[in-house]
Write an enzyme that holds these catalytic residues in place. Sequence first.
Site, PDB file in Angstrom:
ATOM      1  N   ASP A 185       0.825  -1.211   0.000  1.00 32.15           N
ATOM      2  CA  ASP A 185       0.000   0.000   0.000  1.00 32.15           C
ATOM      3  C   ASP A 185       0.858   1.260   0.000  1.00 32.15           C
ATOM      4  O   ASP A 185       1.373   1.669   1.052  1.00 32.15           O
ATOM      5  CB  ASP A 185      -0.906  -0.040   1.247  1.00 32.15           C
ATOM      6  CG  ASP A 185      -1.746   1.209   1.373  1.00 32.15           C
ATOM      7  OD1 ASP A 185      -2.237   1.484   2.477  1.00 32.15           O
ATOM      8  OD2 ASP A 185      -1.890   1.924   0.356  1.00 32.15           O
ATOM      9  N   ASP A 244      -1.856   5.550  -5.152  1.00 34.68           N
ATOM     10  CA  ASP A 244      -2.174   4.721  -3.987  1.00 34.68           C
ATOM     11  C   ASP A 244      -2.546   3.294  -4.390  1.00 34.68           C
ATOM     12  O   ASP A 244      -3.689   3.021  -4.753  1.00 34.68           O
ATOM     13  CB  ASP A 244      -3.334   5.372  -3.211  1.00 34.68           C
ATOM     14  CG  ASP A 244      -3.625   4.645  -1.914  1.00 34.68           C
ATOM     15  OD1 ASP A 244      -4.480   5.123  -1.146  1.00 34.68           O
ATOM     16  OD2 ASP A 244      -3.013   3.589  -1.673  1.00 34.68           O
TER      17      ASP A 244
END
Length: 331
Positions: free
Chosen positions: A36, A220
Amino acid sequence: DTGSAAAIPVNPNYDIAYVTPVSIGTPPQTLHLDFDTGSSDLWVFSSHLPASQIRGQTIYVPANSSTAKLLADHTWSITYGDGSASRGNVYVDNFTVGGLTVENQAVQCALQVSTSFTRESNIDGLVGLGFSTLNTVVPKSQLTFFDNAKPHMDEPVFTADLKWKSEGTYDFGFIDEKKYTGKITYVPVNTSPGYWTFTSSGYAVGSGNFSATSIVGIADTGTSLVYLPPSILTAYYRQVEGATSSRTYGGYVFPCNSKLPSFTFGIGEARITIPSSYISYAPVTAGSSTCFGGLQSSSSLGINIWGDVALKAAFVVFHGGNPPTIGWAKK
Ligand SMILES: Cc1cc(CN)n(C)n1
Protein backbone atom coordinates in the site's frame (compact mmCIF):
# COMPACT_ATOMS: atom_id res chain seq x y z
CA ASP A 1 20.06 -6.35 -4.03
CA THR A 2 16.83 -6.70 -5.97
CA GLY A 3 13.51 -8.47 -5.47
CA SER A 4 10.45 -9.33 -7.53
CA ALA A 5 7.11 -10.65 -6.31
CA ALA A 6 3.60 -11.24 -7.65
CA ALA A 7 0.68 -8.85 -7.15
CA ILE A 8 -2.33 -11.19 -7.03
CA PRO A 9 -5.95 -9.96 -7.15
CA VAL A 10 -7.72 -11.02 -3.93
CA ASN A 11 -10.95 -11.62 -5.87
CA PRO A 12 -11.16 -13.33 -9.27
CA ASN A 13 -14.01 -11.10 -10.49
CA TYR A 14 -13.17 -7.58 -9.30
CA ASP A 15 -9.81 -5.93 -8.58
CA ILE A 16 -10.66 -4.97 -4.98
CA ALA A 17 -7.03 -5.29 -3.87
CA TYR A 18 -3.81 -7.16 -4.68
CA VAL A 19 -1.74 -9.30 -2.29
CA THR A 20 1.92 -10.26 -2.46
CA PRO A 21 3.53 -13.28 -0.75
CA VAL A 22 6.19 -12.38 1.84
CA SER A 23 8.30 -14.45 4.27
CA ILE A 24 8.64 -13.40 7.90
CA GLY A 25 10.96 -14.90 10.52
CA THR A 26 12.89 -18.12 11.08
CA PRO A 27 11.76 -20.61 9.91
CA PRO A 28 9.96 -18.43 7.30
CA GLN A 29 6.25 -17.83 7.78
CA THR A 30 4.55 -16.94 4.46
CA LEU A 31 1.77 -14.35 4.53
CA HIS A 32 -0.03 -12.55 1.69
CA LEU A 33 0.05 -8.79 2.26
CA ASP A 34 -1.51 -5.78 0.55
CA PHE A 35 1.33 -3.50 -0.61
CA ASP A 36 0.00 0.00 0.00
CA THR A 37 1.79 3.13 -1.25
CA GLY A 38 -0.91 5.14 0.56
CA SER A 39 0.23 4.25 4.09
CA SER A 40 3.45 3.48 5.98
CA ASP A 41 2.71 0.76 8.54
CA LEU A 42 3.70 -2.87 7.96
CA TRP A 43 1.17 -4.84 9.99
CA VAL A 44 0.02 -8.44 10.03
CA PHE A 45 -2.74 -10.63 11.40
CA SER A 46 -1.05 -12.26 14.39
CA SER A 47 -1.34 -14.81 17.17
CA HIS A 48 -2.29 -11.90 19.45
CA LEU A 49 -5.68 -11.52 17.72
CA PRO A 50 -8.84 -12.94 19.27
CA ALA A 51 -10.07 -15.92 17.22
CA SER A 52 -13.35 -14.04 16.60
CA GLN A 53 -11.50 -11.50 14.42
CA ILE A 54 -9.79 -14.09 12.19
CA ARG A 55 -11.68 -15.58 9.24
CA GLY A 56 -9.26 -17.64 7.17
CA GLN A 57 -6.33 -15.24 7.23
CA THR A 58 -2.80 -16.59 7.82
CA ILE A 59 -1.37 -15.25 11.07
CA TYR A 60 2.21 -14.42 12.01
CA VAL A 61 3.27 -16.18 15.21
CA PRO A 62 6.34 -14.36 16.58
CA ALA A 63 6.73 -17.04 19.26
CA ASN A 64 7.54 -19.51 16.46
CA SER A 65 10.30 -17.33 15.00
CA SER A 66 13.79 -17.61 16.51
CA THR A 67 14.70 -14.21 15.03
CA ALA A 68 11.64 -12.32 16.33
CA LYS A 69 12.28 -9.72 19.03
CA LEU A 70 9.57 -7.76 20.83
CA LEU A 71 10.03 -3.99 20.50
CA ALA A 72 9.11 -3.41 24.15
CA ASP A 73 6.57 -0.72 25.06
CA HIS A 74 5.81 0.19 21.45
CA THR A 75 2.28 0.24 20.03
CA TRP A 76 0.53 1.35 16.87
CA SER A 77 -2.98 2.26 15.74
CA ILE A 78 -4.10 3.17 12.22
CA THR A 79 -7.35 4.19 10.49
CA TYR A 80 -7.56 4.22 6.68
CA GLY A 81 -9.52 6.45 4.34
CA ASP A 82 -12.22 3.79 3.96
CA GLY A 83 -12.80 3.67 7.72
CA SER A 84 -11.03 0.35 8.26
CA ALA A 85 -8.66 0.21 11.23
CA SER A 86 -6.24 -1.93 13.23
CA ARG A 87 -3.90 -1.63 16.22
CA GLY A 88 -1.36 -3.69 18.16
CA ASN A 89 2.21 -4.16 19.34
CA VAL A 90 5.53 -4.40 17.48
CA TYR A 91 8.23 -7.01 16.82
CA VAL A 92 11.31 -6.82 14.62
CA ASP A 93 12.13 -9.82 12.47
CA ASN A 94 13.58 -10.87 9.11
CA PHE A 95 11.27 -9.84 6.25
CA THR A 96 11.72 -11.12 2.70
CA VAL A 97 9.94 -10.03 -0.49
CA GLY A 98 10.75 -11.83 -3.72
CA GLY A 99 14.28 -12.73 -2.61
CA LEU A 100 15.09 -9.34 -1.05
CA THR A 101 15.59 -9.61 2.75
CA VAL A 102 15.56 -6.87 5.38
CA GLU A 103 16.76 -7.95 8.82
CA ASN A 104 15.17 -6.23 11.83
CA GLN A 105 12.14 -4.98 9.90
CA ALA A 106 9.45 -3.64 12.23
CA VAL A 107 6.53 -6.06 11.93
CA GLN A 108 3.47 -4.58 13.58
CA CYS A 109 1.31 -7.34 15.08
CA ALA A 110 -2.44 -6.77 15.23
CA LEU A 111 -4.21 -7.19 18.54
CA GLN A 112 -7.39 -5.79 17.03
CA VAL A 113 -8.69 -5.36 13.46
CA SER A 114 -11.96 -3.81 12.22
CA THR A 115 -14.70 -5.94 10.66
CA SER A 116 -13.78 -5.05 7.07
CA PHE A 117 -10.34 -6.63 7.62
CA THR A 118 -11.86 -9.71 9.28
CA ARG A 119 -14.24 -10.09 6.31
CA GLU A 120 -11.42 -9.94 3.73
CA SER A 121 -10.04 -13.45 4.27
CA ASN A 122 -7.40 -13.13 1.52
CA ILE A 123 -5.53 -10.19 3.07
CA ASP A 124 -3.18 -11.11 5.95
CA GLY A 125 -2.02 -7.53 6.52
CA LEU A 126 -0.47 -4.54 4.80
CA VAL A 127 3.01 -3.38 3.74
CA GLY A 128 3.07 0.40 3.81
CA LEU A 129 5.19 1.87 1.00
CA GLY A 130 4.40 5.52 1.71
CA PHE A 131 6.94 7.79 3.40
CA SER A 132 8.06 6.70 6.85
CA THR A 133 6.89 10.00 8.34
CA LEU A 134 3.36 8.51 8.27
CA ASN A 135 4.26 5.46 10.40
CA THR A 136 2.01 5.27 13.49
CA VAL A 137 4.29 3.36 15.93
CA VAL A 138 4.79 5.17 19.25
CA PRO A 139 6.95 6.20 21.06
CA LYS A 140 9.50 5.64 18.24
CA SER A 141 8.13 5.56 14.65
CA GLN A 142 9.49 2.79 12.43
CA LEU A 143 10.88 2.67 8.89
CA THR A 144 9.07 1.11 5.95
CA PHE A 145 10.42 -1.99 4.20
CA PHE A 146 11.44 0.26 1.27
CA ASP A 147 13.37 2.69 3.51
CA ASN A 148 15.13 -0.23 5.25
CA ALA A 149 15.95 -1.96 1.95
CA LYS A 150 16.96 1.15 -0.05
CA PRO A 151 20.63 1.29 1.04
CA HIS A 152 21.08 -2.33 -0.09
CA MET A 153 19.25 -1.97 -3.40
CA ASP A 154 20.92 -1.71 -6.80
CA GLU A 155 18.70 1.34 -7.41
CA PRO A 156 16.50 3.14 -4.80
CA VAL A 157 13.28 2.27 -6.62
CA PHE A 158 10.29 -0.03 -6.63
CA THR A 159 7.86 -0.47 -9.50
CA ALA A 160 4.21 -1.46 -9.74
CA ASP A 161 2.91 -3.43 -12.71
CA LEU A 162 -0.66 -4.11 -11.58
CA LYS A 163 -3.00 -5.84 -14.02
CA TRP A 164 -6.73 -5.95 -14.72
CA LYS A 165 -8.15 -9.19 -13.27
CA SER A 166 -4.78 -10.90 -13.46
CA GLU A 167 -1.47 -11.26 -11.67
CA GLY A 168 1.04 -8.42 -11.91
CA THR A 169 4.36 -7.69 -10.22
CA TYR A 170 6.10 -5.48 -7.69
CA ASP A 171 9.84 -5.16 -8.42
CA PHE A 172 12.34 -3.76 -5.93
CA GLY A 173 15.74 -2.28 -6.76
CA PHE A 174 15.52 -2.36 -10.56
CA ILE A 175 13.43 -1.22 -13.53
CA ASP A 176 12.41 -4.07 -15.87
CA GLU A 177 12.49 -2.61 -19.39
CA LYS A 178 10.35 -5.56 -20.59
CA LYS A 179 7.40 -4.39 -18.52
CA TYR A 180 6.64 -1.16 -20.42
CA THR A 181 6.61 0.44 -23.85
CA GLY A 182 7.94 3.85 -24.94
CA LYS A 183 9.52 6.05 -22.33
CA ILE A 184 8.97 6.59 -18.61
CA THR A 185 7.88 10.17 -17.82
CA TYR A 186 9.03 11.26 -14.36
CA VAL A 187 7.32 14.08 -12.43
CA PRO A 188 8.17 15.61 -9.03
CA VAL A 189 6.77 14.22 -5.77
CA ASN A 190 5.75 16.38 -2.81
CA THR A 191 6.76 14.24 0.18
CA SER A 192 5.35 16.62 2.84
CA PRO A 193 1.92 14.90 3.06
CA GLY A 194 3.75 11.56 3.41
CA TYR A 195 2.12 10.08 0.30
CA TRP A 196 3.45 9.76 -3.27
CA THR A 197 1.82 13.10 -4.14
CA PHE A 198 2.26 14.39 -7.71
CA THR A 199 0.47 16.70 -10.16
CA SER A 200 -1.25 15.32 -13.25
CA SER A 201 -1.35 17.72 -16.22
CA GLY A 202 -5.00 17.13 -17.12
CA TYR A 203 -7.52 14.70 -18.56
CA ALA A 204 -9.67 13.68 -21.51
CA VAL A 205 -12.93 11.71 -21.68
CA GLY A 206 -12.93 9.09 -24.43
CA SER A 207 -11.77 10.60 -27.73
CA GLY A 208 -12.58 14.14 -26.53
CA ASN A 209 -10.24 17.10 -26.26
CA PHE A 210 -7.56 17.02 -23.58
CA SER A 211 -8.33 19.48 -20.78
CA ALA A 212 -5.03 20.92 -19.49
CA THR A 213 -5.57 21.38 -15.76
CA SER A 214 -3.33 20.57 -12.75
CA ILE A 215 -4.70 17.72 -10.65
CA VAL A 216 -2.80 17.19 -7.38
CA GLY A 217 -3.25 13.62 -6.19
CA ILE A 218 -1.62 10.54 -4.71
CA ALA A 219 -0.59 7.26 -6.33
CA ASP A 220 -2.17 4.72 -3.99
CA THR A 221 -1.81 0.98 -4.68
CA GLY A 222 -3.96 0.27 -1.60
CA THR A 223 -7.06 2.04 -2.93
CA SER A 224 -9.21 0.20 -5.51
CA LEU A 225 -10.72 3.12 -7.41
CA VAL A 226 -9.86 6.58 -8.77
CA TYR A 227 -11.20 9.61 -6.87
CA LEU A 228 -11.16 12.95 -8.73
CA PRO A 229 -12.78 16.43 -8.47
CA PRO A 230 -16.57 16.48 -9.12
CA SER A 231 -16.21 18.63 -12.27
CA ILE A 232 -14.19 15.83 -13.92
CA LEU A 233 -16.73 13.22 -12.85
CA THR A 234 -19.59 15.25 -14.36
CA ALA A 235 -17.65 15.56 -17.62
CA TYR A 236 -17.11 11.79 -17.67
CA TYR A 237 -20.50 10.43 -16.60
CA ARG A 238 -22.50 12.82 -18.82
CA GLN A 239 -21.22 10.53 -21.60
CA VAL A 240 -22.69 7.42 -19.94
CA GLU A 241 -26.30 6.52 -20.69
CA GLY A 242 -28.27 6.15 -17.43
CA ALA A 243 -25.41 7.18 -15.14
CA THR A 244 -26.37 8.80 -11.87
CA SER A 245 -24.77 9.66 -8.57
CA SER A 246 -26.48 7.32 -6.09
CA ARG A 247 -26.88 8.16 -2.41
CA THR A 248 -27.85 4.52 -1.86
CA TYR A 249 -24.57 3.17 -3.21
CA GLY A 250 -22.42 6.18 -2.34
CA GLY A 251 -21.23 7.11 -5.80
CA TYR A 252 -21.76 7.04 -9.56
CA VAL A 253 -23.63 3.99 -10.83
CA PHE A 254 -24.92 3.09 -14.30
CA PRO A 255 -26.60 0.20 -16.13
CA CYS A 256 -23.93 -2.52 -16.54
CA ASN A 257 -24.66 -2.69 -20.27
CA SER A 258 -24.04 1.06 -20.78
CA LYS A 259 -21.28 2.01 -23.20
CA LEU A 260 -18.45 3.67 -21.28
CA PRO A 261 -15.79 6.00 -22.67
CA SER A 262 -12.13 5.50 -21.74
CA PHE A 263 -10.44 8.06 -19.44
CA THR A 264 -7.05 9.61 -20.21
CA PHE A 265 -4.88 11.50 -17.72
CA GLY A 266 -1.75 13.51 -18.33
CA ILE A 267 1.69 13.03 -16.88
CA GLY A 268 3.53 16.06 -18.23
CA GLU A 269 3.33 15.71 -22.01
CA ALA A 270 2.64 11.96 -21.69
CA ARG A 271 -0.82 10.41 -21.63
CA ILE A 272 -2.11 7.31 -19.81
CA THR A 273 -5.45 5.93 -20.99
CA ILE A 274 -7.65 3.86 -18.66
CA PRO A 275 -9.69 1.46 -20.85
CA SER A 276 -13.47 1.62 -20.38
CA SER A 277 -13.44 -2.02 -19.16
CA TYR A 278 -11.52 -0.92 -16.04
CA ILE A 279 -14.15 1.73 -15.29
CA SER A 280 -17.11 -0.66 -15.28
CA TYR A 281 -15.91 -1.75 -11.87
CA ALA A 282 -18.46 -4.14 -10.39
CA PRO A 283 -22.20 -4.77 -9.94
CA VAL A 284 -23.44 -2.82 -6.89
CA THR A 285 -24.56 -6.13 -5.36
CA ALA A 286 -23.98 -9.68 -6.64
CA GLY A 287 -25.92 -10.28 -9.86
CA SER A 288 -27.27 -6.71 -10.12
CA SER A 289 -27.52 -5.09 -13.55
CA THR A 290 -26.48 -1.79 -11.96
CA CYS A 291 -22.71 -1.24 -11.92
CA PHE A 292 -20.50 0.92 -9.71
CA GLY A 293 -18.02 3.19 -11.50
CA GLY A 294 -14.25 2.93 -11.21
CA LEU A 295 -14.08 6.75 -11.29
CA GLN A 296 -15.66 8.43 -8.26
CA SER A 297 -15.72 11.87 -6.65
CA SER A 298 -12.99 12.96 -4.24
CA SER A 299 -15.13 15.77 -2.79
CA SER A 300 -15.70 13.91 0.50
CA LEU A 301 -12.02 12.88 0.80
CA GLY A 302 -10.17 16.19 0.51
CA ILE A 303 -7.58 14.45 -1.64
CA ASN A 304 -7.49 13.08 -5.19
CA ILE A 305 -6.48 9.43 -5.38
CA TRP A 306 -5.07 7.52 -8.35
CA GLY A 307 -5.91 4.04 -7.10
CA ASP A 308 -5.63 0.64 -8.79
CA VAL A 309 -8.10 1.50 -11.62
CA ALA A 310 -5.52 4.04 -12.86
CA LEU A 311 -2.31 2.30 -11.77
CA LYS A 312 -3.12 -0.92 -13.64
CA ALA A 313 -3.26 1.10 -16.89
CA ALA A 314 0.45 1.93 -16.50
CA PHE A 315 3.89 0.82 -15.38
CA VAL A 316 4.69 3.01 -12.38
CA VAL A 317 8.14 3.74 -10.94
CA PHE A 318 8.31 4.91 -7.32
CA HIS A 319 11.79 6.46 -7.29
CA GLY A 320 13.09 6.98 -3.77
CA GLY A 321 16.00 9.23 -4.71
CA ASN A 322 16.85 12.71 -3.42
CA PRO A 323 14.32 14.08 -4.16
CA PRO A 324 11.86 11.28 -4.78
CA THR A 325 10.03 11.28 -8.13
CA ILE A 326 7.33 9.14 -9.72
CA GLY A 327 7.52 7.76 -13.25
CA TRP A 328 4.70 6.58 -15.52
CA ALA A 329 4.90 4.57 -18.74
CA LYS A 330 2.43 2.91 -21.08
CA LYS A 331 2.55 -0.89 -21.29
C1 LIG B 1 -6.85 -0.86 4.11
C2 LIG B 1 -6.77 0.32 3.25
C3 LIG B 1 -5.63 0.87 2.62
C4 LIG B 1 -6.07 1.97 1.90
C5 LIG B 1 -5.29 2.90 1.03
N1 LIG B 1 -4.16 3.46 1.62
N2 LIG B 1 -7.41 2.08 2.10
C6 LIG B 1 -8.32 3.07 1.55
N3 LIG B 1 -7.85 1.06 2.92
